[in-house]
Scaffold this active site. Structure first.
Site, short mmCIF file in Angstrom:
data_model
loop_
_atom_site.label_atom_id
_atom_site.label_comp_id
_atom_site.label_asym_id
_atom_site.label_seq_id
_atom_site.Cartn_x
_atom_site.Cartn_y
_atom_site.Cartn_z
N SER A 71 0.81 -1.24 0.00
CA SER A 71 0.00 0.00 0.00
C SER A 71 0.83 1.27 0.00
CB SER A 71 -0.93 0.02 1.20
OG SER A 71 -2.06 -0.75 0.91
N LYS A 74 0.45 3.43 -2.92
CA LYS A 74 -0.70 4.33 -3.07
C LYS A 74 -0.28 5.80 -2.96
CE LYS A 74 -3.75 0.79 -1.10
NZ LYS A 74 -4.48 0.36 0.12
N TYR A 198 -3.41 -2.29 -10.28
CA TYR A 198 -3.32 -2.13 -8.82
C TYR A 198 -2.45 -3.22 -8.19
CZ TYR A 198 -4.87 -2.18 -3.94
OH TYR A 198 -4.90 -2.20 -2.57
N TYR A 246 -4.73 3.16 7.95
CA TYR A 246 -6.09 2.58 8.02
C TYR A 246 -6.76 2.95 9.34
CZ TYR A 246 -3.70 -0.04 4.46
OH TYR A 246 -2.97 -0.37 3.38
N VAL A 264 1.06 -3.79 3.76
CA VAL A 264 0.99 -5.10 4.40
C VAL A 264 2.23 -5.96 4.14
CG1 VAL A 264 -1.54 -5.27 4.59
CG2 VAL A 264 -0.39 -6.14 2.54
#
Ligand code: GLU
Length: 310
Positions: A71, A74, A198, A246, A264
């Site tokens: 992530s 991102k 992605y 998160y 992760v």
């Protein structure tokens, strides 16, 4: 008393992490198990690199081992998307913390297909979709990898296709999110295309040295590639501070006091505005999907050096 950053300081931090784990191996946490290729990674690994204003990079631990940035990618795709489509992205993605797990579908239904922020999976999938529009998936991916290489000023950064395939094979929740978004008219491309890009962006591998270098543009350091406008640097840091971990974002801000993005794969990119960029990696995660020892080290470093922004 605040301490000075030095190679000795980082070596001591690494030694302390290993000493904690010698007393209780559970402190490492467990690697992400829902991506089979990540599940078998030895959790007993730790690396830290700090890229500083003067161009110096200090590192300790397993800083030569490439890991899956997941992530953290991102942050790079959002940087590209904001450059490409500008503020129109915010019509499709919100800017509020979600308070839900990264792959949750719950709020997406309540909020009619507009993801809470660009760092939860649904929001990141929309961001990637915005990058993909008007391009073939290969072109979009090539733009992403070139951006990351330019940020790190290092061409030796690659995508691990086995990890991407492994995530695709078991990516039922992301598939559900993408179809849900599409049903609300918030995905322009076919779910398989957007998710293909992605999964590959998430499977980029970097060492902590490379990631710390790549984060310098977000710390507004001098003499680094100016990849995005200063106003966008401000937006990115604000989102990392409020949404980067998160449903653990509040706790992370409380403990560390710095903008950061987790993945992760166990990586953390932490930004110290005008001072430096820190990359930490330890593959064992906490219950929110954030690196356990990585968070411990970020908290210690920020307190010891007096680097928190508050
Ligand atoms: N590729 C991962 C997923 O979509 C990224 C999640 C993360 O790193 O937090 O589930």
């Amino acid at each position: 008393m605040t301490r000075e950053l030095s190679k000795d300081y980082l070596d001591q931090l690494v030694a302390d992490v290993h000493a904690l784990a010698a007393d209780d191996p559970n402190v490492w946490g467990a690697p992400a198990s829902y991506i089979p290729e990540l599940a078998h990674i030895d959790p007993a690994q730790f690396a830290i690199s700090v890229a500083l204003e003067d161009g110096m990079i200090l590192s300790a631990g397993d800083c030569d081992v490439p890991f899956s940035i997941q992530s953290i990618s991102k942050v790079f795709t959002l940087s590209i998307a904001l450059g490409r489509v500008g503020d129109t992205l915010w019509r499709r993605v919100g800017r509020e913390p979600s308070g839900n797990p990264f792959d949750s579908v719950m709020k997406l239904e309540q909020e009619k297909g507009k993801p809470r922020n660009p760092f939860i999976n649904a929001g990141a999938i929309v961001t990637t979709d915005a990058l993909l529009s008007g391009h073939a998936p290969k072109e979009a991916l090539s733009e992403i990898i070139h951006f990351v290489r330019a940020a790190a000023e290092d061409d030796d950064i690659h995508i691990n296709k086995t990890v991407a395939a492994s995530e695709k094979a078991t990516g039922y929740r992301n598939l559900a999110l993408a179809h849900y978004l599409r049903s609300y008219g918030n995905l322009d491309n076919e779910p398989d295309f957007t998710l293909g890009v992605y999964y590959h962006q998430c499977a980029i591998e970097m060492t902590t040295v490379q990631l710390a270098r790549a984060g310098r543009f977000l710390a507004s350091l001098n003499d680094v590639p100016k990849l995005i406008a200063p106003a966008k640097v401000r937006s990115l840091n604000a989102l990392m501070m409020t949404c980067g971990q998160y449903d653990g974002s509040g706790e992370f801000a409380f403990r560390v006091g710095l903008p950061s993005k987790s993945g992760v794969g166990g990586g953390l990119l932490v930004i110290v505005p005008h001072r430096g960029s820190i990359a930490i990696w330890s593959p064992g995660l906490d219950s929110h999907g954030n690196s356990l020892m990585g968070t411990y080290a970020a908290e210690r470093l920020s307190r010891d050096l007096g680097w928190g922004v508050f």
